[in-house]
Write a protein that holds these residues in place. Structure first.
Motif, mmCIF file in Angstrom:
data_model
loop_
_atom_site.group_PDB
_atom_site.id
_atom_site.type_symbol
_atom_site.label_atom_id
_atom_site.label_comp_id
_atom_site.label_asym_id
_atom_site.label_seq_id
_atom_site.Cartn_x
_atom_site.Cartn_y
_atom_site.Cartn_z
ATOM 1 N N PRO A 11 0.820 -1.222 0.000
ATOM 2 C CA PRO A 11 0.000 0.000 0.000
ATOM 3 C C PRO A 11 0.856 1.277 0.000
ATOM 4 O O PRO A 11 0.532 2.240 -0.675
ATOM 5 C CB PRO A 11 -0.823 -0.108 1.284
ATOM 6 C CG PRO A 11 -0.887 -1.557 1.574
ATOM 7 C CD PRO A 11 0.431 -2.121 1.096
ATOM 8 N N GLY A 12 1.944 1.272 0.740
ATOM 9 C CA GLY A 12 2.834 2.435 0.759
ATOM 10 C C GLY A 12 3.469 2.679 -0.597
ATOM 11 O O GLY A 12 3.561 3.821 -1.063
ATOM 12 N N THR B 70 0.903 4.103 -2.944
ATOM 13 C CA THR B 70 0.663 5.507 -2.634
ATOM 14 C C THR B 70 1.730 6.394 -3.258
ATOM 15 O O THR B 70 1.424 7.413 -3.894
ATOM 16 C CB THR B 70 0.627 5.725 -1.111
ATOM 17 O OG1 THR B 70 -0.405 4.913 -0.547
ATOM 18 C CG2 THR B 70 0.380 7.177 -0.766
ATOM 19 N N VAL B 71 2.973 6.002 -3.111
ATOM 20 C CA VAL B 71 4.075 6.786 -3.684
ATOM 21 C C VAL B 71 3.972 6.814 -5.207
ATOM 22 O O VAL B 71 4.109 7.876 -5.834
ATOM 23 C CB VAL B 71 5.441 6.220 -3.234
ATOM 24 C CG1 VAL B 71 6.577 6.866 -3.996
ATOM 25 C CG2 VAL B 71 5.624 6.420 -1.737
ATOM 26 N N GLY C 229 1.260 6.409 -6.995
ATOM 27 C CA GLY C 229 0.088 7.216 -7.343
ATOM 28 C C GLY C 229 0.370 8.708 -7.264
ATOM 29 O O GLY C 229 -0.015 9.471 -8.155
ATOM 30 N N VAL C 230 1.062 9.136 -6.221
ATOM 31 C CA VAL C 230 1.407 10.558 -6.082
ATOM 32 C C VAL C 230 2.351 10.985 -7.200
ATOM 33 O O VAL C 230 2.186 12.063 -7.792
ATOM 34 C CB VAL C 230 2.017 10.839 -4.691
ATOM 35 C CG1 VAL C 230 2.639 12.224 -4.625
ATOM 36 C CG2 VAL C 230 0.963 10.677 -3.612
ATOM 37 N N TYR D 70 0.389 11.332 -10.385
ATOM 38 C CA TYR D 70 -0.421 12.547 -10.339
ATOM 39 C C TYR D 70 0.431 13.771 -10.662
ATOM 40 O O TYR D 70 0.033 14.621 -11.456
ATOM 41 C CB TYR D 70 -1.077 12.705 -8.961
ATOM 42 C CG TYR D 70 -1.716 14.050 -8.798
ATOM 43 C CD1 TYR D 70 -2.954 14.317 -9.365
ATOM 44 C CD2 TYR D 70 -1.080 15.069 -8.104
ATOM 45 C CE1 TYR D 70 -3.543 15.557 -9.239
ATOM 46 C CE2 TYR D 70 -1.654 16.312 -7.978
ATOM 47 C CZ TYR D 70 -2.878 16.551 -8.546
ATOM 48 O OH TYR D 70 -3.455 17.772 -8.438
#
Length: 99
Positions: free
Chosen positions: A3-4, A7-8, A10-11, A14
């Motif tokens: 998950p971490g 998240t990285v 995904g950011v 973006y």
């Protein structure tokens, strides 16, 4: 952890897509609407405002997330709606025109 890592990733995705899309708008607006001799100064001011706004979002978002919870993105949606309305109704068309 997975998950971490997601998240990285995904950011980072973006940020990449934002810079390819809306991130360069201050440069385009300044070069389209301002006389060429002032374009550099105006671009510097617009990018400073852009980075200051990004800094404010980064500093305020943890508090927004804490107090607004799942609605923490509503203020951003309101700002986005205002920006779209501004672009549609108030931002002058510059196609075929010179500053």
């Amino acid at each position: 952890s997975l998950p971490g890592l997601l998240t990285v990733v995904g950011v980072m995705l973006y940020i990449c897509f934002f810079e390819l899309g809306l991130g360069c708008i201050p440069f385009f607006l300044a070069s389209e609407m301002i006389e060429p001799e002032f374009a550099g100064r105006v671009q510097s001011i617009s990018m400073s405002c852009n980075w200051f706004s990004n800094f404010c979002v980064g500093m305020l978002f943890p508090y927004m997330d804490k107090y607004l919870g799942p609605y923490s993105f509503v203020p951003f949606a309101v700002v986005l709606l205002g920006t779209v309305l501004y672009a549609i109704f108030l931002l002058p068309e510059t196609r075929g025109k010179t500053p």
